[in-house]
Design a protein around this motif. Structure first.
Motif, PDB file in Angstrom:
ATOM      1  N   GLU A 164       0.827  -1.207   0.000  1.00 35.67           N
ATOM      2  CA  GLU A 164       0.000   0.000   0.000  1.00 35.67           C
ATOM      3  C   GLU A 164       0.855   1.249   0.000  1.00 35.67           C
ATOM      4  N   ALA A 165       1.923   1.246   0.795  1.00 36.04           N
ATOM      5  CA  ALA A 165       2.826   2.401   0.852  1.00 36.04           C
ATOM      6  C   ALA A 165       3.491   2.614  -0.501  1.00 36.04           C
ATOM      7  N   ALA A 166       3.880   1.520  -1.149  1.00 34.87           N
ATOM      8  CA  ALA A 166       4.508   1.632  -2.474  1.00 34.87           C
ATOM      9  C   ALA A 166       3.524   2.232  -3.469  1.00 34.87           C
ATOM     10  N   CYS A 167       2.252   1.828  -3.385  1.00 35.75           N
ATOM     11  CA  CYS A 167       1.234   2.378  -4.279  1.00 35.75           C
ATOM     12  C   CYS A 167       1.040   3.862  -4.015  1.00 35.75           C
ATOM     13  N   GLU A 168       1.065   4.260  -2.748  1.00 39.55           N
ATOM     14  CA  GLU A 168       0.916   5.675  -2.417  1.00 39.55           C
ATOM     15  C   GLU A 168       2.074   6.486  -2.974  1.00 39.55           C
ATOM     16  N   VAL A 169       3.283   5.973  -2.819  1.00 42.55           N
ATOM     17  CA  VAL A 169       4.457   6.671  -3.351  1.00 42.55           C
ATOM     18  C   VAL A 169       4.357   6.731  -4.867  1.00 42.55           C
ATOM     19  N   ALA A 170       4.012   5.596  -5.482  1.00 40.22           N
ATOM     20  CA  ALA A 170       3.924   5.556  -6.935  1.00 40.22           C
ATOM     21  C   ALA A 170       2.846   6.503  -7.443  1.00 40.22           C
ATOM     22  N   SER A 171       1.711   6.549  -6.764  1.00 38.14           N
ATOM     23  CA  SER A 171       0.634   7.396  -7.260  1.00 38.14           C
ATOM     24  C   SER A 171       0.999   8.869  -7.173  1.00 38.14           C
ATOM     25  N   GLY A 172       1.746   9.250  -6.180  1.00 39.97           N
ATOM     26  CA  GLY A 172       2.145  10.644  -6.061  1.00 39.97           C
ATOM     27  C   GLY A 172       3.336  11.006  -6.922  1.00 39.97           C
ATOM     28  N   ALA A 173       4.161  10.020  -7.243  1.00 42.82           N
ATOM     29  CA  ALA A 173       5.409  10.296  -7.962  1.00 42.82           C
ATOM     30  C   ALA A 173       5.350   9.933  -9.437  1.00 42.82           C
ATOM     31  N   PHE A 174       4.365   9.156  -9.818  1.00 40.92           N
ATOM     32  CA  PHE A 174       4.342   8.627 -11.185  1.00 40.92           C
ATOM     33  C   PHE A 174       4.373   9.713 -12.254  1.00 40.92           C
ATOM     34  N   ALA A 175       3.410  10.613 -12.225  1.00 35.02           N
ATOM     35  CA  ALA A 175       3.323  11.643 -13.271  1.00 35.02           C
ATOM     36  C   ALA A 175       4.575  12.519 -13.323  1.00 35.02           C
ATOM     37  N   PRO A 176       5.076  13.019 -12.180  1.00 39.46           N
ATOM     38  CA  PRO A 176       6.293  13.837 -12.266  1.00 39.46           C
ATOM     39  C   PRO A 176       7.508  13.067 -12.798  1.00 39.46           C
ATOM     40  N   ILE A 177       7.633  11.813 -12.418  1.00 38.55           N
ATOM     41  CA  ILE A 177       8.784  11.025 -12.895  1.00 38.55           C
ATOM     42  C   ILE A 177       8.675  10.781 -14.391  1.00 38.55           C
ATOM     43  N   VAL A 178       7.495  10.398 -14.848  1.00 40.93           N
ATOM     44  CA  VAL A 178       7.319  10.135 -16.282  1.00 40.93           C
ATOM     45  C   VAL A 178       7.515  11.423 -17.078  1.00 40.93           C
ATOM     46  N   THR A 179       6.976  12.526 -16.572  1.00 49.14           N
ATOM     47  CA  THR A 179       7.124  13.813 -17.255  1.00 49.14           C
ATOM     48  C   THR A 179       8.596  14.217 -17.335  1.00 49.14           C
ATOM     49  N   GLN A 180       9.317  14.104 -16.228  1.00 44.05           N
ATOM     50  CA  GLN A 180      10.735  14.489 -16.226  1.00 44.05           C
ATOM     51  C   GLN A 180      11.546  13.553 -17.108  1.00 44.05           C
ATOM     52  N   THR A 181      11.214  12.265 -17.092  1.00 45.15           N
ATOM     53  CA  THR A 181      11.914  11.305 -17.945  1.00 45.15           C
ATOM     54  C   THR A 181      11.710  11.645 -19.417  1.00 45.15           C
ATOM     55  N   ALA A 182      10.473  11.978 -19.775  1.00 47.52           N
ATOM     56  CA  ALA A 182      10.177  12.354 -21.165  1.00 47.52           C
ATOM     57  C   ALA A 182      10.948  13.617 -21.556  1.00 47.52           C
ATOM     58  N   ARG A 183      11.018  14.582 -20.640  1.00 46.43           N
ATOM     59  CA  ARG A 183      11.780  15.816 -20.923  1.00 46.43           C
ATOM     60  C   ARG A 183      13.254  15.519 -21.113  1.00 46.43           C
TER      61      ARG A 183
END
Length: 170
Positions: A22-41
């Motif tokens: 559950e904690a991993a899902c919480e971290v992933a849900s909060g971090a997913f979009a910024p990480i993917v966006t920064q990776t794409a940039r």
């Protein structure tokens, strides 16, 4: 009592594992979009640097590749195919025409339409675009096994399908 203690410990481990998930899902849900966006940039920045060696600017590689697939597209069709707005595409085509990668010509059947075609210089840039993209991909996937890279690609494609479906619903 010993059996009960073991059962409590087992139950505790399951609860602990569940909490970790559950904690991993919480971290992933909060971090997913910024990480993917920064990776794409970052990916786009490195690709842009690699393309600069070919004389191309960011986004122009897509125009060359689209025209290599289907030469003689209208600026509107190119914009739609590449997911950009028409005025952006018009500016890009103008710049690429000045650089000698594309040329605009009136449609042979409907002279009101303008179509965009690759020049010999544009066609010659295809190999350099492919080499720039391959170098970028090597850097991005460095340290990942072939299996990990395939899994990452499969997962990103699934995410893209989910997002496109959500866009389609709105």
């Amino acid at each position: 009592m010993a059996k009960k203690d073991k059962a409590d410990k087992k139950g505790g481990k399951k609860d602990k594992a569940g909490r970790k998930k559950e904690a991993a899902c919480e971290v992933a849900s909060g971090a997913f979009a910024p990480i993917v966006t920064q990776t794409a940039r970052s990916l786009r920045t490195l690709l842009s640097r690699n393309l600069a060696d070919c004389g191309l600017y960011a986004g122009q590689d897509g125009v060359v590749q689209a025209l290599a697939e289907e030469d003689g597209l209208t600026p509107g069709a190119l914009a739609q195919k590449l997911g950009v707005k028409a005025p952006t595409m018009t500016r890009t085509i103008g710049r690429m025409e000045a650089q000698g990668f594309v040329e605009r010509r009136a449609d042979t059947l409907d002279h009101r339409l303008t179509k965009v075609f690759l020049t010999d210089g544009g066609r010659a840039s295809l190999e350099r675009i492919a080499a720039a993209a391959e170098a970028c991909e090597r850097e991005a996937l460095r340290g990942l096994s072939g299996k990990e890279a395939k899994t990452l690609l499969r997962l990103l494609l699934a995410v893209e399908e989910n997002l496109q479906a959500a866009i389609g619903r709105h």
